[in-house]
Enzyme design. Sequence first.
Site, PDB file in Angstrom:
ATOM      1  N   TYR A 180      30.816  45.275  42.498  1.00  0.00           N
ATOM      2  CA  TYR A 180      31.893  44.681  41.697  1.00  0.00           C
ATOM      3  C   TYR A 180      31.397  43.436  40.968  1.00  0.00           C
ATOM      4  CZ  TYR A 180      36.069  41.810  40.761  1.00  0.00           C
ATOM      5  OH  TYR A 180      37.016  41.014  40.166  1.00  0.00           O
ATOM      6  N   SER A 188      35.115  36.712  37.194  1.00  0.00           N
ATOM      7  CA  SER A 188      35.500  36.470  38.594  1.00  0.00           C
ATOM      8  C   SER A 188      34.538  35.524  39.300  1.00  0.00           C
ATOM      9  CB  SER A 188      35.506  37.822  39.317  1.00  0.00           C
ATOM     10  OG  SER A 188      35.433  37.649  40.704  1.00  0.00           O
ATOM     11  N   ARG A 234      50.453  41.006  44.835  1.00  0.00           N
ATOM     12  CA  ARG A 234      49.056  41.333  45.116  1.00  0.00           C
ATOM     13  C   ARG A 234      48.966  42.704  45.790  1.00  0.00           C
ATOM     14  NH1 ARG A 234      43.707  40.520  43.794  1.00  0.00           N
ATOM     15  NH2 ARG A 234      42.715  38.913  45.074  1.00  0.00           N
ATOM     16  N   LEU A 246      39.962  53.334  30.700  1.00  0.00           N
ATOM     17  CA  LEU A 246      38.772  52.546  30.361  1.00  0.00           C
ATOM     18  C   LEU A 246      37.546  53.401  30.039  1.00  0.00           C
ATOM     19  CD1 LEU A 246      39.093  49.648  32.953  1.00  0.00           C
ATOM     20  CD2 LEU A 246      39.497  49.539  30.492  1.00  0.00           C
ATOM     21  N   GLU A 258      33.467  35.977  42.040  1.00  0.00           N
ATOM     22  CA  GLU A 258      32.516  36.787  42.811  1.00  0.00           C
ATOM     23  C   GLU A 258      31.123  36.747  42.188  1.00  0.00           C
ATOM     24  OE1 GLU A 258      32.814  38.758  45.757  1.00  0.00           O
ATOM     25  OE2 GLU A 258      34.607  37.546  46.019  1.00  0.00           O
ATOM     26  N   SER A 313      39.185  46.492  40.651  1.00  0.00           N
ATOM     27  CA  SER A 313      39.266  45.057  40.947  1.00  0.00           C
ATOM     28  C   SER A 313      38.974  44.707  42.413  1.00  0.00           C
ATOM     29  CB  SER A 313      40.667  44.550  40.596  1.00  0.00           C
ATOM     30  OG  SER A 313      41.614  45.190  41.422  1.00  0.00           O
ATOM     31  N   ILE A 335      48.157  46.211  32.461  1.00  0.00           N
ATOM     32  CA  ILE A 335      49.461  45.537  32.563  1.00  0.00           C
ATOM     33  C   ILE A 335      50.198  45.907  33.850  1.00  0.00           C
ATOM     34  CG2 ILE A 335      50.889  47.282  31.370  1.00  0.00           C
ATOM     35  CD1 ILE A 335      52.169  44.855  29.844  1.00  0.00           C
TER      36      ILE A 335
HETATM   37  P1  NDP Z   1      44.874  44.746  39.953  1.00  0.00           P
HETATM   38  O1  NDP Z   1      44.030  45.621  40.801  1.00  0.00           O
HETATM   39  O2  NDP Z   1      46.212  44.356  40.443  1.00  0.00           O
HETATM   40  O3  NDP Z   1      45.042  45.436  38.518  1.00  0.00           O
HETATM   41  C1  NDP Z   1      43.997  46.147  37.903  1.00  0.00           C
HETATM   42  C2  NDP Z   1      44.528  46.851  36.684  1.00  0.00           C
HETATM   43  O4  NDP Z   1      43.468  47.642  36.092  1.00  0.00           O
HETATM   44  C3  NDP Z   1      45.656  47.835  36.988  1.00  0.00           C
HETATM   45  O5  NDP Z   1      46.612  47.782  35.955  1.00  0.00           O
HETATM   46  C4  NDP Z   1      44.942  49.172  36.962  1.00  0.00           C
HETATM   47  O6  NDP Z   1      45.776  50.258  36.669  1.00  0.00           O
HETATM   48  C5  NDP Z   1      43.952  48.939  35.839  1.00  0.00           C
HETATM   49  N1  NDP Z   1      42.874  49.916  35.831  1.00  0.00           N
HETATM   50  C6  NDP Z   1      41.990  50.162  36.824  1.00  0.00           C
HETATM   51  N2  NDP Z   1      41.153  51.144  36.463  1.00  0.00           N
HETATM   52  C7  NDP Z   1      41.520  51.544  35.218  1.00  0.00           C
HETATM   53  C8  NDP Z   1      41.057  52.530  34.332  1.00  0.00           C
HETATM   54  N3  NDP Z   1      40.023  53.327  34.630  1.00  0.00           N
HETATM   55  N4  NDP Z   1      41.664  52.675  33.128  1.00  0.00           N
HETATM   56  C9  NDP Z   1      42.709  51.882  32.809  1.00  0.00           C
HETATM   57  N5  NDP Z   1      43.199  50.927  33.615  1.00  0.00           N
HETATM   58  C10 NDP Z   1      42.608  50.765  34.815  1.00  0.00           C
HETATM   59  O7  NDP Z   1      43.983  43.453  39.624  1.00  0.00           O
HETATM   60  P2  NDP Z   1      44.461  41.947  39.287  1.00  0.00           P
HETATM   61  O8  NDP Z   1      45.649  41.995  38.427  1.00  0.00           O
HETATM   62  O9  NDP Z   1      44.471  41.164  40.549  1.00  0.00           O
HETATM   63  O10 NDP Z   1      43.209  41.415  38.468  1.00  0.00           O
HETATM   64  C11 NDP Z   1      43.155  41.501  37.041  1.00  0.00           C
HETATM   65  C12 NDP Z   1      41.707  41.350  36.592  1.00  0.00           C
HETATM   66  O11 NDP Z   1      41.204  40.093  37.003  1.00  0.00           O
HETATM   67  C13 NDP Z   1      40.758  42.403  37.157  1.00  0.00           C
HETATM   68  O12 NDP Z   1      39.787  42.677  36.176  1.00  0.00           O
HETATM   69  C14 NDP Z   1      40.124  41.684  38.338  1.00  0.00           C
HETATM   70  O13 NDP Z   1      38.862  42.229  38.647  1.00  0.00           O
HETATM   71  C15 NDP Z   1      40.045  40.280  37.790  1.00  0.00           C
HETATM   72  N6  NDP Z   1      40.048  39.215  38.790  1.00  0.00           N
HETATM   73  C16 NDP Z   1      41.056  39.128  39.695  1.00  0.00           C
HETATM   74  C17 NDP Z   1      41.076  38.121  40.627  1.00  0.00           C
HETATM   75  C18 NDP Z   1      42.195  37.999  41.611  1.00  0.00           C
HETATM   76  O14 NDP Z   1      42.045  37.213  42.554  1.00  0.00           O
HETATM   77  N7  NDP Z   1      43.298  38.687  41.439  1.00  0.00           N
HETATM   78  C19 NDP Z   1      40.003  37.098  40.673  1.00  0.00           C
HETATM   79  C20 NDP Z   1      39.046  37.229  39.608  1.00  0.00           C
HETATM   80  C21 NDP Z   1      39.060  38.262  38.727  1.00  0.00           C
HETATM   81  P3  NDP Z   1      46.572  51.059  37.828  1.00  0.00           P
HETATM   82  O15 NDP Z   1      47.806  50.248  38.080  1.00  0.00           O
HETATM   83  O16 NDP Z   1      46.826  52.357  37.186  1.00  0.00           O
HETATM   84  O17 NDP Z   1      45.677  51.128  39.018  1.00  0.00           O
HETATM   85  P1  GDP Z   2      37.605  39.213  47.676  1.00  0.00           P
HETATM   86  O1  GDP Z   2      37.323  37.763  47.853  1.00  0.00           O
HETATM   87  O2  GDP Z   2      37.787  39.606  46.248  1.00  0.00           O
HETATM   88  O3  GDP Z   2      36.636  40.099  48.375  1.00  0.00           O
HETATM   89  O4  GDP Z   2      39.080  39.412  48.301  1.00  0.00           O
HETATM   90  P2  GDP Z   2      39.578  40.138  49.642  1.00  0.00           P
HETATM   91  O5  GDP Z   2      40.975  39.682  49.846  1.00  0.00           O
HETATM   92  O6  GDP Z   2      39.351  41.600  49.561  1.00  0.00           O
HETATM   93  O7  GDP Z   2      38.642  39.563  50.795  1.00  0.00           O
HETATM   94  C1  GDP Z   2      38.564  38.190  51.079  1.00  0.00           C
HETATM   95  C2  GDP Z   2      37.733  37.978  52.339  1.00  0.00           C
HETATM   96  O8  GDP Z   2      38.449  38.473  53.457  1.00  0.00           O
HETATM   97  C3  GDP Z   2      36.382  38.717  52.345  1.00  0.00           C
HETATM   98  O9  GDP Z   2      35.410  37.853  52.852  1.00  0.00           O
HETATM   99  C4  GDP Z   2      36.617  39.868  53.304  1.00  0.00           C
HETATM  100  O10 GDP Z   2      35.436  40.318  53.968  1.00  0.00           O
HETATM  101  C5  GDP Z   2      37.566  39.205  54.284  1.00  0.00           C
HETATM  102  N1  GDP Z   2      38.325  40.170  55.106  1.00  0.00           N
HETATM  103  C6  GDP Z   2      38.417  40.180  56.456  1.00  0.00           C
HETATM  104  N2  GDP Z   2      39.158  41.205  56.861  1.00  0.00           N
HETATM  105  C7  GDP Z   2      39.556  41.881  55.761  1.00  0.00           C
HETATM  106  C8  GDP Z   2      40.371  43.036  55.553  1.00  0.00           C
HETATM  107  O11 GDP Z   2      40.861  43.662  56.469  1.00  0.00           O
HETATM  108  N3  GDP Z   2      40.579  43.411  54.254  1.00  0.00           N
HETATM  109  C9  GDP Z   2      40.038  42.726  53.197  1.00  0.00           C
HETATM  110  N4  GDP Z   2      40.307  43.115  51.955  1.00  0.00           N
HETATM  111  N5  GDP Z   2      39.252  41.642  53.382  1.00  0.00           N
HETATM  112  C10 GDP Z   2      39.024  41.220  54.632  1.00  0.00           C
END
Ligand code: NDP
Ligand code: GDP
Length: 359
Positions: free
Chosen positions: A161, A137, A196, A71, A139, A96, A21
């Site tokens: 990942y 995802s 983000r 987790l 990915e 993530s 959350i």
């Molecule tokens: P964030 O990185 O913003 O959030 C990740 C969350 O997971 C945080 O609350 C983090 O807690 C928690 N977390 C990480 N490790 C643990 C752990 N060991 N135990 C408990 N909690 C943990 O990610 P997003 O909100 O962007 O993404 C949400 C989900 O959606 C993720 O699973 C991500 O991989 C997936 N996803 C996201 C996409 C995107 O573009 N945003 C695209 C596709 C999938 P803490 O705040 O403490 O670090």
């Molecule tokens: P992803 O699609 O989940 O890997 O999201 P990111 O935002 O981390 O990366 C998106 C794309 O941006 C990937 O192809 C990266 O290689 C590219 N990229 C280029 N420069 C950077 C950088 O400085 N940081 C990150 N995070 N990505 C970068």
Amino acid sequence: NYFYFFTFLMRKTKHALITGITGQDGAYLAKFLLKKNYQVFGTYRRLSTPNFWRLSYLEIEDRVKLIPADLIDTPSLIEAIRVSKPDEIYHLAAQSYVGASFDQPLSSGEFSGLAVSRMLESIRLFDPSIKFYQASSSEIFGKATTKSQNEQSSFIPQSPYATAKLYGYWMTQIYRDGYDMFAANGILFNHESPLRGLEFVTRKITNAAARIKLGLQKQLNLGYLGSYRDWGYAPEYVEGMWKILQQKKPDDFVLATNESHSVQEFVETTFSYLDLDWKKYVKIDKKFYRILEVNSLKGDSSKAQKKLSWKPKIKFKKLIQIMIEKDLERWQGWLNGEIFPWDANNYIGDEKTLFRKAN
Ligand code: NDP
Ligand code: GDP
């Protein structure tokens, strides 16, 4: 009597448990579900520096119930389920970030992969009628061979990942088919927002451009600018998550804008919005290149558009505008003496960090 019993059932406040959350999606989803009158529970983990800024930012930290859980710690997950008695679980917690998964391949497998099984097993043992959403995802499409990707496309993961997420995807289907559980995958393409994390390329760019505009930073170091992504707006995607769990039958859905843009286009559009010439500020640093790159992703969310009536409204340009305006406002506030309510100063400049490099 039946009538009263029925209305009682209808009126029962739904409970939702959100793992993760404190993250971008978790915070927006919590806000969304509160508006829908859910009682919202969320897990957080103990950190040396607490991380509730997104919940504070959305002014909901007092409206959600927080449960400590990690987790890797199965009993803590079971306890979260026991305490919250959820109708729906949104499993968003994970490692993530693709880049970090090359530096920590094992823990990424643990947190983004195996943890999904921990959740599913806990639900199966505790109450298999709980609905389960898995944050899958785009990915997992990785080295995609088709122009756009939908639920039928091949999975060719290109990172620890993505491989972990693919494991979680299949486990979700296995519990759905094998135990008749309501378990569904949302295969979400990249979605961004002012909440983000700063290491993701979009927020890294808008945050740096805002600072450059205000004279707080001179240069932005980036990696490969040639990759293409389908970037949407996170608040719209969390609504899609909810819709996925409101279906009669559990099913998997791609959520995407169906548009793809390069990282370079993202840079150009951001800087030109601020009347800046990006070429003067952006430097390529190969240390940000990935060990393996995902060159191009473009979603096809027609199934979600048809079956969920889900349609993203905010596309590339508007998304950039929302993000840059917010980062500008934050840094202007900072210059006027406002205390950081957000994440920016919690990160060490990434130029100081030693990442693993490709050969
Ligand atoms: P964030 O990185 O913003 O959030 C990740 C969350 O997971 C945080 O609350 C983090 O807690 C928690 N977390 C990480 N490790 C643990 C752990 N060991 N135990 C408990 N909690 C943990 O990610 P997003 O909100 O962007 O993404 C949400 C989900 O959606 C993720 O699973 C991500 O991989 C997936 N996803 C996201 C996409 C995107 O573009 N945003 C695209 C596709 C999938 P803490 O705040 O403490 O670090
Ligand atoms: P992803 O699609 O989940 O890997 O999201 P990111 O935002 O981390 O990366 C998106 C794309 O941006 C990937 O192809 C990266 O290689 C590219 N990229 C280029 N420069 C950077 C950088 O400085 N940081 C990150 N995070 N990505 C970068």
